[in-house]
Scaffold this motif. Sequence first.
Motif, PDB file in Angstrom:
ATOM      1  N   LEU A 151       0.839  -1.201   0.000  1.00 58.28           N
ATOM      2  CA  LEU A 151       0.000   0.000   0.000  1.00 58.28           C
ATOM      3  C   LEU A 151       0.869   1.244   0.000  1.00 58.28           C
ATOM      4  O   LEU A 151       1.826   1.353   0.784  1.00 58.28           O
ATOM      5  CB  LEU A 151      -0.894   0.013   1.246  1.00 58.28           C
ATOM      6  N   HIS A 152       0.502   2.196  -0.879  1.00 58.48           N
ATOM      7  CA  HIS A 152       1.131   3.520  -0.903  1.00 58.48           C
ATOM      8  C   HIS A 152       0.008   4.541  -0.714  1.00 58.48           C
ATOM      9  O   HIS A 152      -0.891   4.648  -1.549  1.00 58.48           O
ATOM     10  CB  HIS A 152       1.875   3.742  -2.224  1.00 58.48           C
ATOM     11  N   TYR A 153       0.082   5.269   0.407  1.00 64.19           N
ATOM     12  CA  TYR A 153      -1.037   6.081   0.878  1.00 64.19           C
ATOM     13  C   TYR A 153      -0.596   7.531   1.032  1.00 64.19           C
ATOM     14  O   TYR A 153       0.304   7.838   1.799  1.00 64.19           O
ATOM     15  CB  TYR A 153      -1.523   5.501   2.206  1.00 64.19           C
ATOM     16  N   SER A 154      -1.247   8.425   0.291  1.00 62.58           N
ATOM     17  CA  SER A 154      -0.950   9.850   0.343  1.00 62.58           C
ATOM     18  C   SER A 154      -2.037  10.569   1.140  1.00 62.58           C
ATOM     19  O   SER A 154      -3.224  10.451   0.823  1.00 62.58           O
ATOM     20  CB  SER A 154      -0.873  10.424  -1.078  1.00 62.58           C
ATOM     21  N   ALA A 155      -1.613  11.306   2.184  1.00 58.46           N
ATOM     22  CA  ALA A 155      -2.547  12.056   3.020  1.00 58.46           C
ATOM     23  C   ALA A 155      -2.059  13.492   3.154  1.00 58.46           C
ATOM     24  O   ALA A 155      -0.879  13.787   2.969  1.00 58.46           O
ATOM     25  CB  ALA A 155      -2.672  11.413   4.399  1.00 58.46           C
ATOM     26  N   VAL A 177       3.554   5.576   3.630  1.00 56.28           N
ATOM     27  CA  VAL A 177       2.689   6.746   3.773  1.00 56.28           C
ATOM     28  C   VAL A 177       3.453   8.006   3.386  1.00 56.28           C
ATOM     29  O   VAL A 177       4.642   8.158   3.708  1.00 56.28           O
ATOM     30  CB  VAL A 177       2.163   6.863   5.219  1.00 56.28           C
ATOM     31  N   TYR A 178       2.770   8.930   2.714  1.00 53.74           N
ATOM     32  CA  TYR A 178       3.366  10.166   2.211  1.00 53.74           C
ATOM     33  C   TYR A 178       2.464  11.330   2.622  1.00 53.74           C
ATOM     34  O   TYR A 178       1.243  11.265   2.434  1.00 53.74           O
ATOM     35  CB  TYR A 178       3.498  10.124   0.681  1.00 53.74           C
ATOM     36  N   TYR A 179       3.059  12.389   3.167  1.00 51.16           N
ATOM     37  CA  TYR A 179       2.291  13.528   3.661  1.00 51.16           C
ATOM     38  C   TYR A 179       2.538  14.757   2.803  1.00 51.16           C
ATOM     39  O   TYR A 179       3.685  15.179   2.608  1.00 51.16           O
ATOM     40  CB  TYR A 179       2.647  13.809   5.121  1.00 51.16           C
ATOM     41  N   ASP A 180       1.440  15.345   2.325  1.00 57.36           N
ATOM     42  CA  ASP A 180       1.546  16.522   1.464  1.00 57.36           C
ATOM     43  C   ASP A 180       2.244  17.678   2.165  1.00 57.36           C
ATOM     44  O   ASP A 180       3.048  18.396   1.536  1.00 57.36           O
ATOM     45  CB  ASP A 180       0.150  16.978   1.024  1.00 57.36           C
TER      46      ASP A 180
END
Length: 328
Positions: A151-155, A177-180
Motif C-alpha cells: 500500500l502507498h497512501y498519500s494524506a 505513507v506520504y504527507y503533502d
Amino acid sequence: MSAAPQKAKPGAEKIDVVVSAVVPVNDLVTRFEFSRRDGNPFPPFSGGAHTVVEMRDGDRVRLNPYSLMSDPGDLSIYAISVRRDDEGRGGSLFMHRNVQVGDEMVITFPVNLFSLDLRARKHVFLAGGIGITPFMSMIAQLQRMNGNWELHYSARSEALGSYVDVLSYKHAGRVHVYYDDQNQAIPLENLLDGQPLGTHVYVCGPSGMIDWVHATAAQAGWPDPHVHSEEFLAPQPGKPFEVRLCKSDKTIMVGENESLLEAIERAGVEAPFLCRGGSCGQCETDVVEADGTFVHRDHWLDDGEKTGGRKIMPCVSRFIGKSLVLDR
C-alpha cells in the motif's frame, strides 16, 4: 426465519440496520458501523464493494455510496468511513451531525465495481485521502488468502492520515505513507517500473490522482486491464431544467441542487441504480428528444455516446437547454 429483503429501486435491495458504533477517526473522518436489525449476518461481500446509505433528512431522502471498509470475513458488521465535506451537498454533514448509536437506518446490498483481480501475482494499492477505505477491506481479504500486496497512501498531514497507525502496526513493511505538508509524494514512475510481471495496480482518491496513475501507467506500457480505479462522483449543482418523462407521462423540474436521478425519484418514477456516482451504468437512460446541451460527468458513456446525445446518466449528468425528453 429471516425476513425477506425489501425491494428498493431495481438493482438495489435494502437492508434494515441499526448504527452500532460512531467513531471519530480524525478532524474530518468518522467511522460508522452497522448491525442488522433482524440479527442475521450481512450478505457476503468482497474487498472493494460499496453500499448506498439512505439518509432521511427532513422531507428529503439522501442516498450516498460509501465503500465498505470492514473485514469481508466478519459478516456481523458493515463499516464505512465518511469524510466531512463542508462544501458538499449535505450527505456527509448529515452523517456527521445527525447519526448516532442506536439510530435505525437503511442501506443497500453491497455491489462491487472495484474488485480485486485474483489472477494477479501481486496487488499494489494507491490511496489518496478518504480513498483508503476500499483498501481496508481488500487488505483484510488478501491477508486471509496470504496474498501479495503493498500500500502507498498519500494524506494531507499526519493528523489526517486515516488508519495510518493501525495499518502501519499490523502490516509493517507493506504500508508506505506520504504527507503533502511534508512535501512527500508517491514515487509512481519508480514504483511502476519495479513490479514483477502479473502485478495489478489499484487507485482510489481524487480525480487528479486517478488520471495521473492511469496516464503514468499507460506511458510505462502497463496493460490497461491491469490498472483499476474507483471514483464516485457527486452530482454538481446547475441551472434548473425541465424534463419530460414520456413513458411515465410526467413533466418534472430538476432543481439547482438535486440530480436528475433524484428528481425522477421525487416524481415517484422508478429508476435503477447501483452506485449513484457515474460508474456502474445501471441508470443509463435513452434520450428521445433534446434541444440543448448535455453536461456529461459520468465514467460510463464513451466519447461517441456523449457526443451523440442519445444517452444520459441521470445520477451525475445535467442538461442546459429548451427541452429534454427521456425514455422513462
